[in-house]
Design a protein around this motif. Structure first.
Motif, short mmCIF file in Angstrom:
data_model
loop_
_atom_site.label_atom_id
_atom_site.label_comp_id
_atom_site.label_asym_id
_atom_site.label_seq_id
_atom_site.Cartn_x
_atom_site.Cartn_y
_atom_site.Cartn_z
N CYS A 4 0.86 -1.18 0.00
CA CYS A 4 0.00 0.00 0.00
C CYS A 4 0.90 1.23 0.00
O CYS A 4 1.84 1.32 0.78
N CYS A 7 0.26 3.21 3.64
CA CYS A 7 0.71 2.70 4.93
C CYS A 7 1.75 1.58 4.81
O CYS A 7 2.33 1.17 5.81
N HIS A 9 1.23 -1.49 3.95
CA HIS A 9 0.64 -2.79 4.22
C HIS A 9 0.75 -3.66 2.97
O HIS A 9 0.56 -3.20 1.86
N CYS A 18 -7.19 -0.94 0.51
CA CYS A 18 -6.29 -1.41 1.57
C CYS A 18 -7.09 -1.72 2.83
O CYS A 18 -7.82 -0.87 3.32
N GLU A 20 -5.92 -2.10 5.69
CA GLU A 20 -5.27 -1.47 6.84
C GLU A 20 -5.67 0.00 7.01
O GLU A 20 -6.08 0.43 8.06
N CYS A 21 -5.55 0.76 5.94
CA CYS A 21 -5.80 2.20 6.07
C CYS A 21 -6.99 2.68 5.24
O CYS A 21 -7.41 3.82 5.35
ZN LIG Z 1 -2.83 1.12 3.43
#
Ligand SMILES: [Zn+2]
Length: 95
Positions: A4, A7, A9, A18, A20-21
Motif C-alpha cells: 500500500c 501505509c 501494508h 487497503c 489497513e488504512c
Molecule cells: Zn494502506
C-alpha cells in the motif's frame, strides 16, 4: 508483491482497497490525477507555474517560448496573420 502506497501494508492484487488504512489501490484515481496534472501543464497557468517553480526562471521561460514557437504550425501562423490583417483593416476603416 506490492505494498500500500499509504501505509506500506502488504497488498493482495485482487484487493481494490487497503484493509489497513482504507485507501484505494485503484489505478483509475491515480490516472485521473495524473491526467489532471498533465492537462494543467498544457494550460497557460500550468506553464507559468512550471516556469516560476524552476530554479532558473529565465532559462525555463526561454525554453517554453522555444517550445511554443516550434509548436506553431504554418496554418497557425497564417491564421494569426489573417486575424492581424482583419483587425488592422477594421482599425484603418474606423479611422
Ligand atoms: Zn494502506
Amino acid at each position: 508483491m506490492n505494498q500500500c502506497s499509504v501505509c506500506g501494508h502488504q497488498r493482495n492484487d485482487r484487493d481494490v482497497k487497503c484493509p489497513e488504512c482504507g485507501s484505494f489501490y485503484s489505478k483509475i484515481a491515480e490516472i485521473i490525477a495524473e491526467q489532471e496534472a498533465l492537462e494543467e501543464m498544457q494550460t497557460f497557468r500550468g506553464r507559468c507555474k512550471k516556469i516560476l517553480a524552476s530554479d532558473d526562471v529565465k532559462q525555463a521561460l526561454l525554453s517554453e517560448l522555444k517550445l511554443a514557437w516550434a509548436g506553431l504550425t504554418k496554418t497557425g501562423v497564417f491564421a494569426l496573420f489573417v486575424i492581424f490583417v482583419f483587425v488592422f483593416a477594421l482599425v484603418v476603416s474606423v479611422l
